[in-house]
Design an enzyme around this catalytic site. Structure first.
Site, PDB file in Angstrom:
ATOM      1  N   HIS A 171      56.152  56.003  26.576  1.00  0.00           N
ATOM      2  CA  HIS A 171      54.919  55.369  27.032  1.00  0.00           C
ATOM      3  C   HIS A 171      53.692  55.840  26.256  1.00  0.00           C
ATOM      4  O   HIS A 171      52.618  55.253  26.383  1.00  0.00           O
ATOM      5  CB  HIS A 171      54.724  55.584  28.541  1.00  0.00           C
ATOM      6  CG  HIS A 171      54.259  56.948  28.937  1.00  0.00           C
ATOM      7  ND1 HIS A 171      55.104  57.922  29.428  1.00  0.00           N
ATOM      8  CD2 HIS A 171      53.027  57.503  28.928  1.00  0.00           C
ATOM      9  CE1 HIS A 171      54.423  59.006  29.708  1.00  0.00           C
ATOM     10  NE2 HIS A 171      53.155  58.783  29.409  1.00  0.00           N
ATOM     11  N   ASP A 240      62.521  47.479  36.020  1.00  0.00           N
ATOM     12  CA  ASP A 240      62.329  48.681  36.828  1.00  0.00           C
ATOM     13  C   ASP A 240      63.332  49.801  36.576  1.00  0.00           C
ATOM     14  O   ASP A 240      63.583  50.607  37.468  1.00  0.00           O
ATOM     15  CB  ASP A 240      62.334  48.335  38.323  1.00  0.00           C
ATOM     16  CG  ASP A 240      61.183  47.422  38.695  1.00  0.00           C
ATOM     17  OD1 ASP A 240      60.036  47.759  38.343  1.00  0.00           O
ATOM     18  OD2 ASP A 240      61.433  46.380  39.312  1.00  0.00           O
ATOM     19  N   SER A 316      52.038  64.538  28.781  1.00  0.00           N
ATOM     20  CA  SER A 316      53.132  63.584  28.604  1.00  0.00           C
ATOM     21  C   SER A 316      53.752  63.727  27.219  1.00  0.00           C
ATOM     22  O   SER A 316      53.040  63.843  26.221  1.00  0.00           O
ATOM     23  CB  SER A 316      52.613  62.152  28.747  1.00  0.00           C
ATOM     24  OG  SER A 316      52.344  61.836  30.080  1.00  0.00           O
TER      25      SER A 316
END
Length: 383
Positions: A171, A240, A316
């Site tokens: 991400h 998902d 992250s």
């Protein structure tokens, strides 16, 4: 209260003692890395894809609207689905994009899959008193394993896992639908000492403290040549299951000269020394500082490891590692066993529990990442 491990507040002997006793085990009970046969994840064919537009802003947090029940079902793909999730896209520095199909060989037909419920994704949190340590001083920030932590130009962290390779979170470069702004000109920052007017290395502690106050840090930047992102992340945000595949590998345009962490298959948390995990990154609430933390690992699924290490956005992509005994080499070895991803809620017995979460490096993910690094499967058969 926030902890600080710089020369100004902690003598060097304190941190060295801390690192030497983690893990604290006797010679007769050494937690050991257990080598296992790794399946092969091999590229079959690559095809060009339309060049990305890089319109999405970089995100330091990700989220899932899937409730625990639907997520539990989504986390158990059939073996025939795995090649779809492990297929990958490669973004080149000139903006070209390709997609590569893969074949999987030597897969264990009876994998030990967990049935734990999997939670939704929220923001990262501090749990109670802040247990993070700001790493200052030349003897620490520029020495292994802290020196293996790097910063991405998109705002995340990463970990050196090869002479030219950086492991991070997917991400940090891709929001699940598009590559983010800055992904095409992605750079990796290496913390470096400042030099005085004579070219000599100046007192890094003072510089780190001053940098922290000014919100700036001295980095040497290297451009990324290629970025690999698994299709499980890209497909996952549509159905998902993406958080299982929230990892990416960057190949740098030139080699760095630092010692990198080795890649390892994530063992069950009960086998970790003291059940502890560690990671270092560049949390955005402590500008100008490298931040280290360790904590006890909690629950796990086949793809995710839950823990309560304090962390904030910017961490992250940090490589989660453990230190255990390597019987073959007869020495302690640190290996990256996961990628720090974010914060999740776990619904259990009618109550909500919260954890920070890391994506575990499974045998299949090890095979894929190792192939990206080595370029062959022969050197990726034992993890």
């Amino acid at each position: 209260m926030c902890s600080n491990l710089g020369f100004s507040r902690w003598p060097s002997t304190h941190l060295l003692l801390l690192l030497s006793v983690l893990p604290l085990v006797t010679s007769s009970s050494r937690p050991q890395w257990i080598l296992q046969r790794i399946p092969a994840v091999l590229p079959l064919q690559s095809e060009p894809r339309p060049a990305p537009l890089f319109l999405s802003p970089a995100r330091l947090d990700v989220a899932s609207q899937c409730d625990p029940e639907c997520h539990l079902k989504a986390h158990r793909p059939e073996d025939r689905d795995l090649p779809q999730f492990l297929a990958y896209q490669t973004l080149h520095a000139d903006g070209r994009l390709s997609e590569t199909a893969v074949g999987i060989y030597g897969l264990d037909p009876n994998p030990n899959r967990s049935s734990e419920k999997v939670p939704r994704r929220r923001k990262r949190e501090i749990f109670g008193p802040d247990g993070r340590y700001s790493i200052g001083g030349r003897d620490f920030a520029l020495k292994y394993p802290f020196s293996a932590a790097v910063k991405l130009s998109t705002g995340c962290s990463g970990t050196l896992v090869g002479d030219r390779h950086v492991l991070t979170a997917a991400h940090c470069v891709h929001d699940g639908k598009n590559y983010v702004k800055g992904a095409q000109r992605l750079r990796v920052g290496f913390l470096k000492p400042k030099r005085d007017s004579r070219g000599a290395v100046s007192n890094l502690t003072a510089n780190v403290d001053a940098a922290a106050q000014s919100g700036k840090m001295k980095f040497q930047w290297i451009r990324a040549k290629r970025t690999h992102v698994p299709k499980g992340w890209i497909k996952g945000n549509a159905n998902d299951i993406g958080m299982d595949y929230d990892y990416a590998l960057l190949e740098l345009k030139k080699a760095h000269r630092r010692r990198h962490l080795k890649l390892g298959v994530s063992p069950p948390s009960r086998r970790l020394p003291g059940r502890r995990v560690h990671f270092s990154g560049f949390d955005n609430d402590r500008p100008g500082q490298l931040v280290y933390r360790f904590c006890r690992a909690g629950e796990e699924t086949s793809d995710l490891l839950y823990q309560r290490c304090d962390a904030r956005p910017g961490a992250s992509g940090s490589g989660v590692y453990a230190r255990m005994w390597d019987a073959g080499r007869r020495r302690w070895e640190r290996k990256v066993i996961g990628v720090f991803s974010g914060h999740q809620w776990v619904e259990r017995r009618g109550a909500s529990q919260e954890f920070n979460v890391a994506v575990r490096i499974t045998p299949l993910k090890y095979a894929q990442i190792c192939y990206w690094i080595k370029g062959n499967f022969v050197d990726c058969r034992e993890g």
